[in-house]
Scaffold this motif. Sequence first.
Motif, mmCIF file in Angstrom:
data_model
loop_
_atom_site.group_PDB
_atom_site.id
_atom_site.type_symbol
_atom_site.label_atom_id
_atom_site.label_comp_id
_atom_site.label_asym_id
_atom_site.label_seq_id
_atom_site.Cartn_x
_atom_site.Cartn_y
_atom_site.Cartn_z
ATOM 1 N N GLY A 1 60.581 50.637 -39.649
ATOM 2 C CA GLY A 1 61.191 49.601 -38.810
ATOM 3 C C GLY A 1 61.211 48.247 -39.504
ATOM 4 N N ILE A 2 60.120 47.913 -40.166
ATOM 5 C CA ILE A 2 60.045 46.640 -40.895
ATOM 6 C C ILE A 2 61.029 46.643 -42.064
ATOM 7 N N LEU A 3 61.090 47.750 -42.799
ATOM 8 C CA LEU A 3 62.034 47.844 -43.917
ATOM 9 C C LEU A 3 63.479 47.785 -43.431
ATOM 10 N N PHE A 4 63.755 48.410 -42.296
ATOM 11 C CA PHE A 4 65.100 48.378 -41.731
ATOM 12 C C PHE A 4 65.505 46.948 -41.376
ATOM 13 N N MET A 5 64.615 46.223 -40.719
ATOM 14 C CA MET A 5 64.924 44.837 -40.354
ATOM 15 C C MET A 5 65.092 43.963 -41.597
ATOM 16 N N VAL B 1 68.526 41.859 -42.598
ATOM 17 C CA VAL B 1 68.465 40.399 -42.803
ATOM 18 C C VAL B 1 68.895 40.029 -44.221
ATOM 19 N N ILE B 2 68.369 40.733 -45.217
ATOM 20 C CA ILE B 2 68.712 40.397 -46.598
ATOM 21 C C ILE B 2 70.173 40.720 -46.887
ATOM 22 N N ALA B 3 70.707 41.793 -46.297
ATOM 23 C CA ALA B 3 72.127 42.114 -46.488
ATOM 24 C C ALA B 3 73.006 40.975 -45.997
ATOM 25 N N VAL B 4 72.680 40.439 -44.843
ATOM 26 C CA VAL B 4 73.457 39.316 -44.303
ATOM 27 C C VAL B 4 73.300 38.086 -45.194
ATOM 28 N N LEU B 5 72.091 37.840 -45.675
ATOM 29 C CA LEU B 5 71.848 36.669 -46.518
ATOM 30 C C LEU B 5 72.589 36.729 -47.848
ATOM 31 N N ARG C 1 84.302 43.566 -43.942
ATOM 32 C CA ARG C 1 84.342 45.035 -43.923
ATOM 33 C C ARG C 1 83.227 45.615 -44.798
ATOM 34 N N THR C 2 83.046 45.057 -45.984
ATOM 35 C CA THR C 2 81.990 45.535 -46.882
ATOM 36 C C THR C 2 80.620 45.306 -46.274
ATOM 37 N N LEU C 3 80.424 44.156 -45.677
ATOM 38 C CA LEU C 3 79.138 43.887 -45.022
ATOM 39 C C LEU C 3 78.880 44.913 -43.927
#
Length: 98
Positions: free
Chosen positions: A47-51, A55-59, A69-71
């Motif tokens: 769960g922590i890794l998923f969050m 978050v890092i993907a958005v950043l 679309r890629t995001l």
Amino acid sequence: MSKLVPVFRIIALLEGVSYILLLFIATPIKYFYEDPQYVKLLGMPHGILFMAYVVIAVLISAYMKWSTRTLWIVLIASILPFGTFYIDKKYLNKTSRA
């Protein structure tokens, strides 16, 4: 922001491995052998890794110049088994060579 890309690759790998372990090992043990110990053991780290992955993907999406679309593809891949490995190969592996 470029320093987050290697961190994101590690998080993606760990998230993918934890999801596979949870889905294909811990969950069957829970239901076939009535032993929820492995789900409890793997659930919180996953769960922590998923969050962290989300978050890092958005950043880093702006730094990586991802389209919306890629995001979305990167985010949806986090809920598919082996999806994070595909993302690493398709979208993230290019940055480590540059």
